[in-house]
Design an enzyme around this catalytic site. Structure first.
Site, PDB file in Angstrom:
ATOM      1  N   ASP A  72       0.833  -1.203   0.000  1.00 32.70           N
ATOM      2  CA  ASP A  72       0.000   0.000   0.000  1.00 32.70           C
ATOM      3  C   ASP A  72       0.876   1.264   0.000  1.00 32.70           C
ATOM      4  OD1 ASP A  72       0.732  -0.611   2.608  1.00 32.70           O
ATOM      5  OD2 ASP A  72      -0.968   0.435   3.488  1.00 32.70           O
ATOM      6  N   HIS A  73       2.186   1.063   0.011  1.00 28.02           N
ATOM      7  CA  HIS A  73       3.109   2.201  -0.082  1.00 28.02           C
ATOM      8  C   HIS A  73       4.007   2.158  -1.316  1.00 28.02           C
ATOM      9  CE1 HIS A  73       2.249   3.896   3.950  1.00 28.02           C
ATOM     10  NE2 HIS A  73       1.785   2.669   4.117  1.00 28.02           N
ATOM     11  N   GLU A 203       1.041   9.327   9.765  1.00 21.98           N
ATOM     12  CA  GLU A 203      -0.019   8.326   9.642  1.00 21.98           C
ATOM     13  C   GLU A 203      -0.880   8.384  10.899  1.00 21.98           C
ATOM     14  OE1 GLU A 203      -0.240   4.654  10.983  1.00 21.98           O
ATOM     15  OE2 GLU A 203       1.842   4.265  11.560  1.00 21.98           O
ATOM     16  N   HIS A 386      -3.499   8.358   6.157  1.00 25.91           N
ATOM     17  CA  HIS A 386      -3.469   6.937   6.456  1.00 25.91           C
ATOM     18  C   HIS A 386      -4.286   6.614   7.706  1.00 25.91           C
ATOM     19  CE1 HIS A 386      -1.778   2.884   7.000  1.00 25.91           C
ATOM     20  NE2 HIS A 386      -1.251   2.992   5.804  1.00 25.91           N
TER      21      HIS A 386
END
Lengths: 572, 764
Positions: A72-73, A203, A386
């Site tokens: 996801d990064h 995040e 995030h």
């Protein structure tokens, strides 16, 4: 007006597809380039067409920074660099560079093999993409170009995860990526300098959670596993996040060792095994304990845990433990959300008979940890990514109250603009500095001091120099500015006598100053000149002409007011 | 819509309309839109609304001002727009702070405008905007208002709406619209700086591309010319490129656009005092040339503009409508000069040149862009001395210790392209002496790169080498030069590189070397006077032991190529080779290795059944088998190498592409067997039954015992009894199709609503 602009293309009030655009000091940086587990088409990737409607990405972006190897990064990276056409530099740490291709290959396998997708990035593209990577060390200041510099800090979370400071001139932004403020079994805690950035992008997965002691959770986990095994059952732990697999392996391995258990533990070959190789390789990135014991025994060389063989894949026992989040559209999501009947392929309906446990082993900072990091970095403002909107809202208020800084939480596609005060560097001449030093005061960062000098602007550079030097450099002659003033005194005596009276009066009043009576009849006090003259119309009045330079302005005005009061009556 | 979903829909709508209910994740909303799209495409959206009043309820509800999350708002807007594509209604919204909402609203405006004018304006092309439907008039005045606004975002929005409109719709009414709005657009050029320049460029280009507008608007070319001169060099670049890409456009404007594009390079040539002849042909305007100080004032501006210019020219170069004559020589000269300025090897004599040098020295960005463009320029020719300079600068980059890995990769690519384009000596199909000379200098550089501590560099070096051998491996001059260098030996050593990518590239390079008979076998101390381990054995070793997939995949590619070309090591005992490779490949954990195994099996199958395959002209030609007389005879070699065991196992492989490939192979084989007469699968019944039983066990996931040698008759019988078509159909469906269904989606959204807040979303 200089400003910092931040636009999340992903991870704005959601989790997944992290991709944040930052414009700072005229530079454009993309932070992370992730994919979304929930989509099967192009939407799994951030919509890069929003970055630049015309022109090439390579011209627009100065660099891409990847915080860690989770998909996801970084999952959209080969798509971005090889299919969309970004050709510039990509920065990440060494372990991330080593492990990234393993995950990307696996992702490709799932997409192409299991889901039968055409037009997915190829292995060659993954390699070509990885060749564009510039690997960085922790705390190493990397100069992207003359103006833009970046620096990585340890983030915990997974092997090689880093927070990045992005700096242009005096403006800076820190992006945390995913991080963990408490050390776990194989990694240390995140740490950053008191770098006082203009903006901290953090995040906020656990924006509202204060986590219980990890020890309790681990004990709970081991107890559950142990009980199931003691009953003769089997436990299936689908650990899908790389890094967590290693953490759980260490946890189980130590427990098995301590309890002298004999039941076999298997992990599926492939991903975890490959990654273990790198965990052994990058031992310096792990925590102190692992590094210490490394000499006797590498913690990633497991004794009880063996590679899983397909032959063992018979009925997987009565318990499944899900150690993390499952995205919509997966069997895991259905099981976790409590659906007890699952439709499988071929319209076959299966009943979920096994016990399902959800235990979070996720390595994110909790609310306390996030606050701790904000305290550590002392940013001027904070921006949350995030995480979920509702939880962010709560944390935002908390940050604004506690730290008295503004906190933002833009949604995807929403731009936050932060004005920054322009910083203009000014050079100072050595002569001027020496003169300041001569006054005996040592420089003190906490006490700003007033400094007099002449500001010279030349070739778009600013310099502060002494006025003498400025005159010399510019080839100018000095002009004297004198203030003049007339004071009328009632005194019928001759001018010379009046001057004499003024002299003796001032001599007696201004004891600490040098007062002189010059042969031409005028009186001086420092640079101040006083002359007496007759009044053209009134012979009983004398006019005192007082003049002084701007340096003696204070004394000049003092003296004038003194003279206006008149002279003391002389004993006649 | 199926009844199950209809039942779930009202609950879903009420969840969405309730601001207190958080929606779990917006991928669900996206997927819902997908689903609605398929429904409206299949039927009427009016019917959808009538059958599901809850949808209308939701849309009306979100229009009320309330604290609704932007994601639900943007979802509803998009749903509304989608429905509006068939029926007209709906309000519009624009200027939201979110890019996504603003963009969705803009698209909605375009839709509504198009729809409202579809009926009325179609029949009457002369209809003026005053006679348009109220809804369209409202939109037009909204756009006008935005264009007059002082706020750049508003202008941008309006320009984007127009760009989309003219890009998608070429109806006559667009002419009326442009006629009304173009004066306002032209007004934007009078402002300094020009607001929303990027969007303005997009709009003007979309107008110029529209067949309706470009033919009619007389003022368009003037506006474009005016825009070119008003915009900054950086902003004007994309416009200039766009103009040059147009199919039809006045010559004067093209000349102006090309001059704008070339300006930075002219500047470079001027500053470095190049021969005036070069300058004249580059500077198309012949007017006062700009100086470095104004065009490239700072390092950032200089680097940015040069990179953009080089990229634009790179895009333009291969196009048929590129300007003619194409100034190949000055472009080459400028590119070489830029590369020299970057490497620091240029010695500028003027102040301006000195500035440029200071800006560019060591600049990787410009180096990359210039090398890319230099590679593209290889498609044209140039004066001899310039080509010499090109090779010199390439060699300089390939040799320089300062070249970064990405720059080196591009230097290798450009070098290959230039070598490829250099004319071959007439009569002998060898490199021309010029390129040959270069090669003699290049080959000593390559070993250094193959020993680089950077794996990226080693890999790029190997990729370059593989390309070179593939192209010139058969030519004497190249062969001599290569064999005289350390390159072949080093390549072989890289088979044991710590980096798997490099090992894979080394495998590919060794495969090529060996195919061309270029593998050196020196007598090493370990093998005094003896034969070195054969490459075949070495590659087989890699295939069975390498821990990473890439080298193993590379080996399979080499083997397949060898089999196809009839490589000497293979042709000796092809059956033994195929049997060995299939045996090792069948046990590989990497699905791509197994899939490649099937590819190899297919090549063998084609060769055995007498199908001619393409040959490499330099390879030893394998004995072409005469078509076997009977089916049994034809299949016997396939049986001997246990190809069927491999293919049958692959048919039930847990990785779908492998199973699909095997299915295709067996279907092909079955079709082939049908062309033969002979035995119609008359294998002994018990043997066929036992094979079928084994296959069933494999299908159930049991690994089981190997089948051993199968008689051709048994194979044919089994093949004919299998439902391969059915299997192919089942394999075509993806593994997540159940979870992807709309019903599953609706259930998931509703299931999450209650649970949310308790469960922590802790992705990774």
């Amino acid at each position: 007006m200089p400003e910092i602009r931040v636009t999340p293309l992903g991870a704005g009030q959601d989790v997944g597809r992290s991709c944040i655009l930052v414009s700072i000091g005229g530079k454009n940086v993309m932070l992370d380039c992730g994919m979304h587990m929930g989509f099967n088409d192009d939407r799994r990737f951030p919509d890069f067409s929003y970055i630049t409607r015309n022109g090439r990405l390579t011209d627009f972006l100065d660099c891409v920074i990847i915080s860690h190897f989770h998909l996801d990064h970084c999952g959209a990276l080969p798509y971005f660099s090889e299919m969309v056409g970004y050709d510039g530099p990509i920065y990440m740490t060494h372990p991330t560079q080593a492990i990234c291709p393993i995950l990307l290959e696996d992702y490709r396998k799932i997409a192409v093999d299991k889901k039968g997708e055409a037009n997915f990035f190829t292995s060659q593209m993954i390699k070509d993409c990885m060749k564009k990577v510039v690997a960085v060390h922790l705390h190493q200041t990397v100069q992207v170009d003359d103006e833009l510099e970046i620096k990585a800090y340890y983030a915990g979370h997974v092997l090689g995860a880093a927070m990045f400071q992005i700096k242009v001139g005096s403006e800076s932004v820190v992006y945390t990526g995913d991080y963990n403020m408490t050390p776990d079994r194989h990694l240390g805690a995140a740490w950053i300098d008191k770098c006082r950035p203009n903006l901290l992008i953090t995040e906020s997965t656990y924006a509202t959670t204060i986590r219980d002691s990890k020890r309790c959770r681990e004990r709970d986990f081991l107890k559950k596993v142990h009980e199931a095994v003691e009953r003769g059952g089997k436990v299936l732990i689908p650990v899908f996040a790389l890094g967590r697999a290693q953490e759980l392996c260490i946890l189980l391995e130590t427990f098995w060792e301590r309890m002298n258990l004999k039941a076999p533990i298997y992990f599926s070959t492939g991903l975890t095994e490959k990654a273990n190789h790198y965990y052994k390789l990058f031992i310096t990135w792990t925590n102190q304990k692992i590094r210490k014991t490394f000499v006797q025994r590498n913690m990633f060389e497991f004794k009880h845990i063996k590679a899983f063989d397909r032959a063992f894949a018979d009925n997987p026992g009565p318990m499944v433990i899900m150690p993390g989040y499952c995205v919509q559209g997966t069997v895991g999501h259905k099981i976790l959300s409590g659906q007890r009947k699952l439709e499988m392929e071929g319209r076959q309906v299966l009943e979920v008979k096994m016990q399902v446990e959800y235990m979070s082993f996720s390595a994110h900072a909790d609310a306390k940890g996030i606050m701790q990091l904000v305290g550590q970095a002392e940013p001027e403002s904070v921006l949350l990514v995030h995480g979920e909107a509702k939880k962010m809202e709560f944390l935002k208020q908390k940050i604004e109250q506690e730290f008295r800084v503004s906190c933002y939480m833009p949604a995807n596609g929403e731009t936050v603009t932060l004005p920054t005060s322009p910083s203009i560097p000014v050079g100072i001449s050595l002569g001027l500095l020496k003169r300041e030093m001569a006054q005996g005061l040592l420089p003190d960062a906490k006490k700003p001091r007033l400094l007099h000098g002449t500001l010279i602007m030349k070739d778009s550079n600013f310099r502060l120099v002494s006025s003498e030097q400025a005159l010399k450099e510019l080839g100018l002659a000095e002009h004297q500015l004198r203030f003049t003033c007339r004071v009328h005194l009632h005194d019928p005596r001759k001018e010379q006598e009046t001057a004499m009276r003024v002299y003796s009066h001032l001599k007696s009043v201004l004891k600490e100053h040098c007062v002189q009576h010059l042969p031409d009849g005028s009186v001086t006090v420092e640079s101040i000149l006083i002359q007496a003259a007759a009044h053209s119309e009134d012979p009983g009045t004398k006019v005192l002409l007082v003049s002084w330079t701007y340096q003696d302005e204070e004394l000049g005005s003092h003296l004038t007011s003194l003279l206006k009061k008149g002279l003391p009556q002389a004993a006649s | 819509m199926d009844p199950e979903c209809s039942q779930l829909l009202p609950a879903l709508c009420s969840v969405l309309a309730d601001p207190r209910q958080p929606v779990a994740d917006d991928t669900c909303l996206e997927k819902l839109l997908d689903w609605f799209k398929t429904i409206t495409e299949a039927g009427s959206s009016l019917l959808l609304l009538q059958e599901n009043p809850c949808l209308l309820g939701l849309l009306c509800h979100v229009l009320k001002p309330q604290d609704l999350s932007p994601r639900v708002l943007s979802f509803s807007l998009r749903l509304a727009g989608m429905l509006a594509a068939q029926e007209d209604c709906f309000q519009y919204l624009q200027g939201d702070s979110s890019l996504f909402v603003a963009s969705a609203a803009g698209q909605l405006l375009v839709h509504i405008l198009g729809l409202s004018l579809q009926g009325p304006a179609e029949g009457h092309p002369g209809l003026q905007t005053g006679d348009w439907p109220v809804c369209a008039q409202k939109i037009v005045s909204h756009i006008e208002e935005s264009l007059r606004s002082a706020a750049t975002p508003q202008i941008t929005q309006a320009l984007n709406v127009l760009t989309t409109t003219f890009g998608h719709c070429h109806d006559p009414w667009t002419q009326v619209l442009w006629g009304r709005l173009s004066p306002l657009v032209a007004c934007l050029l009078e402002k300094d700086p020009v607001p929303a320049a990027h969007s303005l460029v997009d709009l003007l280009l979309s107008v110029a591309r529209s067949p309706v507008l470009s033919s009619s608007s007389s003022g368009l070319w003037e506006t474009l010319a005016q825009t070119l001169s008003h915009l900054s060099p950086t902003q004007a670049g994309p416009l200039a490129l766009g103009i040059l890409k147009l199919q039809e456009c006045p010559q004067v404007l093209r000349a102006q656009a090309f001059a704008v594009l070339l300006q930075p390079l002219t500047c470079v040539l001027e500053a470095t005092a190049q021969a005036p002849g070069l300058l004249d042909s580059l500077d198309g305007t012949g007017g006062a040339s700009v100086t470095v100080d104004t065009l490239l004032p700072s390092k950032a501006a200089c680097v940015g503009l040069l990179c953009r210019t080089l990229a634009h020219l790179e895009l333009l170069q291969p196009l048929p409508q590129r300007p003619s004559p194409w100034p190949q020589a000055p472009l080459l000269g400028a590119t070489v000069t830029i590369l020299r300025l970057c490497s620091g090897s240029a010695t500028p004599t003027s102040d301006a040149g000195g500035h440029l040098c200071a800006f560019l020295v060591g600049c990787v960005r410009v180096q990359r862009a210039a090398l890319d463009f230099l590679g593209t320029l290889s498609q044209g020719t140039g004066p001899r001395e310039l080509v010499t300079q090109v090779f010199a600068v390439l060699l300089e980059y390939l040799t320089s210790p300062d070249s970064s890995p990405t720059v080196l990769k591009k230097a290798f690519q450009a070098t290959f392209r230039w070598l490829q384009s250099s004319p071959e000596t007439p009569g002998c199909s060898d490199l021309d002496p010029h390129a040959h000379l270069f090669l003699r200098e290049l080959l000593p550089v390559l070993p250094k790169r193959l020993c680089s501590p950077c794996w990226e560099v080693r890999d790029s070096g190997l990729e370059f080498l593989t390309q070179m051998i593939g192209r010139w491996g058969g030519q004497a001059g190249f062969r001599r030069a290569l064999l005289a260098s350390e390159v072949p030996e080093l390549t072989e050593q890289l088979l044991r590189d710590p980096e798997s990518y490099v090992r894979a590239s080394a495998v590919a390079a060794m495969g090529q070397l060996s195919s061309q008979g270029l593998r050196v076998t020196p007598a090493s101390p370990e093998h005094p006077g003896g034969q070195q381990k054969s490459l075949l054995a070495e590659l087989l070793h890699i295939l069975s032991t390498d821990s990473e997939g890439f080298p193993r995949r590379a080996v399979m590619h080499v083997f397949t190529q060898w089999l196809r070309d009839g490589h000497a090591d293979v042709a000796g005992d092809t059956e033994r080779f195929v049997a060995r490779v299939l045996q090792v490949a069948s046990q590989d954990l990497d699905w791509e290795v197994r899939a490649q195994g099937l590819e190899l099996a297919l090549v063998f199958l084609e060769q055995t059944l007498g199908r001619p395959s393409s040959h490499c002209p330099y390879a030893v030609t394998p004995p072409v088998a005469a078509p076997p007389s009977s089916l049994a005879q034809a299949l016997r070699p396939l049986c001997r190498v246990q190809l069927f065991e491999f293919a049958f196992r692959a048919l039930f492989d847990c990785d779908r592409p492998v199973a699909q490939k095997s299915c295709d192979l067996l279907l092909f084989l079955r079709a082939q067997t049908a062309s033969y007469g002979g035995p119609q699968g008359s294998g002994s019944v018990p043997e066929v039954a036992s094979v079928e039983a084994a296959l069933q066990r494999w299908q159930a996931g049991d690994q089981g015992q190997p089948l051993g040698y199968l008689e051709p008759e048994v194979v044919v019988a089994v093949l004919r009894s299998m439902d391969l078509e059915g299997l192919r159909g089942a394999l075509a469906e993806s593994s997540d199709r159940v979870e992807k269904s709309p019903q599953s989606l609706l259930q998931d959204v509703l299931a999450t609503v209650g649970a949310l807040g308790e469960d922590e979303a802790d992705c990774y």
